[in-house]
Scaffold this active site. Structure first.
Site, PDB file in Angstrom:
ATOM      1  N   ASP A 347       0.842  -1.190   0.000  1.00 13.61           N
ATOM      2  CA  ASP A 347       0.000   0.000   0.000  1.00 13.61           C
ATOM      3  C   ASP A 347       0.884   1.249   0.000  1.00 13.61           C
ATOM      4  OD1 ASP A 347      -2.785   1.071   0.435  1.00 13.61           O
ATOM      5  OD2 ASP A 347      -1.783   1.959   2.174  1.00 13.61           O
ATOM      6  N   GLU A 376       1.422   0.218  -4.914  1.00 14.20           N
ATOM      7  CA  GLU A 376       0.952   1.500  -5.417  1.00 14.20           C
ATOM      8  C   GLU A 376       2.164   2.426  -5.530  1.00 14.20           C
ATOM      9  OE1 GLU A 376      -3.490   2.365  -3.844  1.00 14.20           O
ATOM     10  OE2 GLU A 376      -2.003   2.368  -2.272  1.00 14.20           O
TER      11      GLU A 376
END
Ligand code: CA
Length: 663
Positions: A347, A376
């Protein structure tokens, strides 16, 4: 991850404030400890506690008989060890006991903490537990292995939340919302359609990507009947499973055993497990386990001493400090070894530094060469970490063994993620053609792709297709079904399902690794809620009765996945191969892309695959070279083994559909 207050979660943010240099110098001068026995080790000689806390003035271990509502049995004074540690030992194996640490800092005792390395915890993760991990292994665990994977591009990833998959009454699953839900075979809807793990097998995905499953903060494990829902992007104990997904959060072994049983069942079904990890921030600031063991050290700060906040959640961790970098590396290694996890999704990965991500990938390969890592490639706010050190999408070619999500293909195919009404290539909006082509070649350098026309990225940031995850929908933002409803007012469900089929056909035939959000294959929705992180099950749970209603949609996805898995041409690993084997045809019509994958690409049995995507609401005419072609997809239908044959020539591509031919 999407914080409630953050709606923009994309793209590189400009470099910001300079480092808080003095704070950094102070923390970087601390000794670090790289032993793998941090905080608890039980062996024949007894139970040993080792806490890393270089600036503590004193440290204690408190031993408890239960996970809560009890006074300590004993308090052990710790003595200073090497490398910033404190140690205490008891000459007995304290299985069944619970413990916390507390340190004296600036003349005062801080609140108790289970530490940062608690591998088993009781209710709500407040006390760590001493359990015998060997006793948590399911039968056959010694020989358990996930699917062997040569390259990440061979994966087909299915992102899911434990509650979404099983909570709806139509799931027919007994252990609703639990790890054990995916251990149940033979579950089905009232119409007889397979659900749960059997559904995943039928669909053909290679990996499930489970939303955060470490112990997180937001769901009260002492009140499970409240059925509180949360995605779990609020980390509390990084190295223990979340209690609300177990049948008994008060039994610290239950969550460990049941998560392993889920993984074993998936592995037995040939499906790997990717874990979503959120090392970039913690749920709490001063009250986190990081802060209570080594105040300040694990976080970045602004020049004024406040927490910097690239996560948009109140703080950001400092992977550029050695002990934090080691923590991340050792934590993923632990999950890979103890739980046989097959992949990790980071993340807000750009909060971490590229050097740490390289260490992560390298360390995991030593545990299991099939493990892959993606994340990400952006932050959700400004970070003091210099842009050139961040694990940004734009820096992916400088990392080794790391992939990033392509927001390029995502926004170009379906319309911008933050503008619900915006359309994309598959929904008839012109101007996205070149960005879709960027997606098709996995953001690698290609002689026929003009990156200056890219909507999001202006250069070929990937040096190999293995660095790219392609998707049009995930847990964040409007899922595809809702996005299509919002951007196609007045349309029928059939028209929207057709657009979804085109959108996913582009994703699943593109170079890179395809990724999808659970339930899209049966066209479930989330009632238009774009940030459902704490929405109730009535929004998030998949209504499995849709599998019968939308059976044709499911069959399309299944065939699309089968097509990709059967044909290495869609799974090239080398950018030079992509540049050589993919040839775009000249098209002048908007919302039309036509290209070939040639030369038995990547060892494919097919000499040439022709793909034509028509995103407009008018038919398109294309000229196909004469020959004996097998029709794989046309007019919203697809079959991996072929729908029929054609001799080529002038062919019509129906509105909002893909034409795929092979010879
Ligand atoms: Ca929890």
């Amino acid at each position: 991850m999407k914080h409630p207050l953050i709606t923009a979660c994309i793209g590189a943010l400009a470099a910001t404030a300079a480092f808080a240099a003095s704070t950094d110098a102070r923390f970087n001068s601390w000794p670090t400890y790289d032993g793998d026995d941090l905080e608890l080790r039980v062996d024949a000689s007894g139970t040993h506690f080792t806490l890393w806390s270089p600036e503590a003035q004193a440290a204690q271990v408190l031993l408890y008989p239960t996970d809560r509502n009890s006074a300590p049995d004993d308090t052990l004074a710790m003595t200073r060890g090497d490398s910033g540690t404190w140690r205490a030992s008891v000459p007995a194996q304290l299985y069944g006991k619970f413990y916390t640490f507390r340190i004296r800092h600036d003349g005062a005792w801080l609140p108790e903490t289970p530490g940062v390395w608690a591998k088993a915890v009781g209710t709500n993760g407040h006390r760590a537990a001493i359990i015998d991990f060997a006793a948590t292994d399911p039968a056959g665990w010694d020989t358990d292995r996930g699917p062997e994977l040569k390259n990440i591009t061979d994966a087909v990833i299915y992102e899911m939340h434990h509650r979404d998959m099983s909570m709806h009454p139509t799931s027919g699953i007994v252990h609703k919302g639990k790890f054990l839900a995916l251990t149940e075979h033979g579950t089905h809807t009232p119409d007889g359609e397979a659900t749960g793990i059997d559904h995943l097998k039928e669909l053909g995905v290679t990996h499930v990507h489970i939303l955060p499953s470490y112990d997180y903060n937001s769901v009260d494990e002492a009140n499970l009947p409240a059925n509180t829902y949360n995605w779990g992007y609020d980390p509390q104990n990084y190295n223990a499973p979340e209690g609300s997904y177990s049948t008994d959060p008060a039994d610290p072994a239950a969550r460990v055993r049941e998560m392993k049983e889920m993984i074993k069942a998936l592995h037995d079904a040939g499906i790997g497990v990717v874990m979503d990890v959120v090392y970039n921030h913690t749920a709490e600031n001063d009250g986190s386990n990081f802060s209570l063991t080594a105040p300040g050290y694990y976080y970045r700060h602004n020049d004024d001493g406040s927490y910097s906040d690239a996560s948009g959640c109140g703080n950001e961790t400092a992977s550029d400090r050695r002990q934090m970098s080691d923590f991340i590396v050792n934590s993923v290694k632990y999950w890979a070894k103890e739980y046989h996890i097959d992949g990790f999704r980071f993340d807000l990965m750009a909060i971490h530094d590229t050097a740490t991500m390289d260490r992560v990938a390298a360390a995991l390969k030593t545990v299991n060469p099939s493990i892959f890592v993606y994340g990400e490639g952006w932050t959700a706010g400004a970070s003091p970490l210099p842009a050139e050190q961040r694990a940004l999408k734009e820096n992916v070619a400088r990392m080794h063994g790391i992939a990033v999500f392509s927001d390029d293909i995502r926004d170009a195919v379906k319309g911008h993620y933050s503008d619900a009404a915006d359309r994309g290539f598959a929904t008839g909006k012109p101007g996205n053609e070149e960005t879709v082509k960027i997606g098709i070649v996995a953001s690698t350098d290609h002689p026929q792709v003009d990156y200056s026309k890219g909507n999001n990225s202006k250069f070929a940031y990937a040096s190999a297709p293995t660095q790219i995850i392609n998707y049009v929908s995930c847990h964040d933002d409007l899922m595809l079904t809702d996005k299509l409803a919002a951007s196609m007012p007045g349309s029928t469900p059939a028209e929207r399902m057709r657009a979804a089929r085109l959108a996913q056909t582009i994703v699943f035939t593109s170079q890179g690794t395809p990724f999808m959000w659970s339930g899209e294959e049966i066209f479930r929705d989330k009632k238009g809620v774009h940030n459902s992180y704490k929405s109730p099950d009535s929004i998030n749970a998949i209504d499995w009765s849709l599998k019968h209603t939308n059976r044709e949609q499911f069959d399309y996805y299944r065939e699309l996945i089968a097509l990709r898995k059967a044909h290495p041409a869609f799974r090239m690993t080398d950018a030079a191969d992509v540049a050589r084997n993919i040839v775009f045809d000249k098209t002048t019509q908007p919302n039309l892309i036509s290209y070939s994958i040639r030369n038995h690409a990547n060892g494919d049995q097919w000499a040439e695959i022709k793909l034509v995507f028509n995103g407009s609401d008018a038919p398109a005419e294309v000229k196909i070279p004469r020959g004996d072609w097998t029709v794989i997809a046309e007019d919203g239908r697809i079959s991996a083994s072929g729908l029929g044959t054609t001799r080529g020539g002038r062919l019509t591509v129906a509105p909002v559909s893909a034409l795929i031919l092979a010879r």
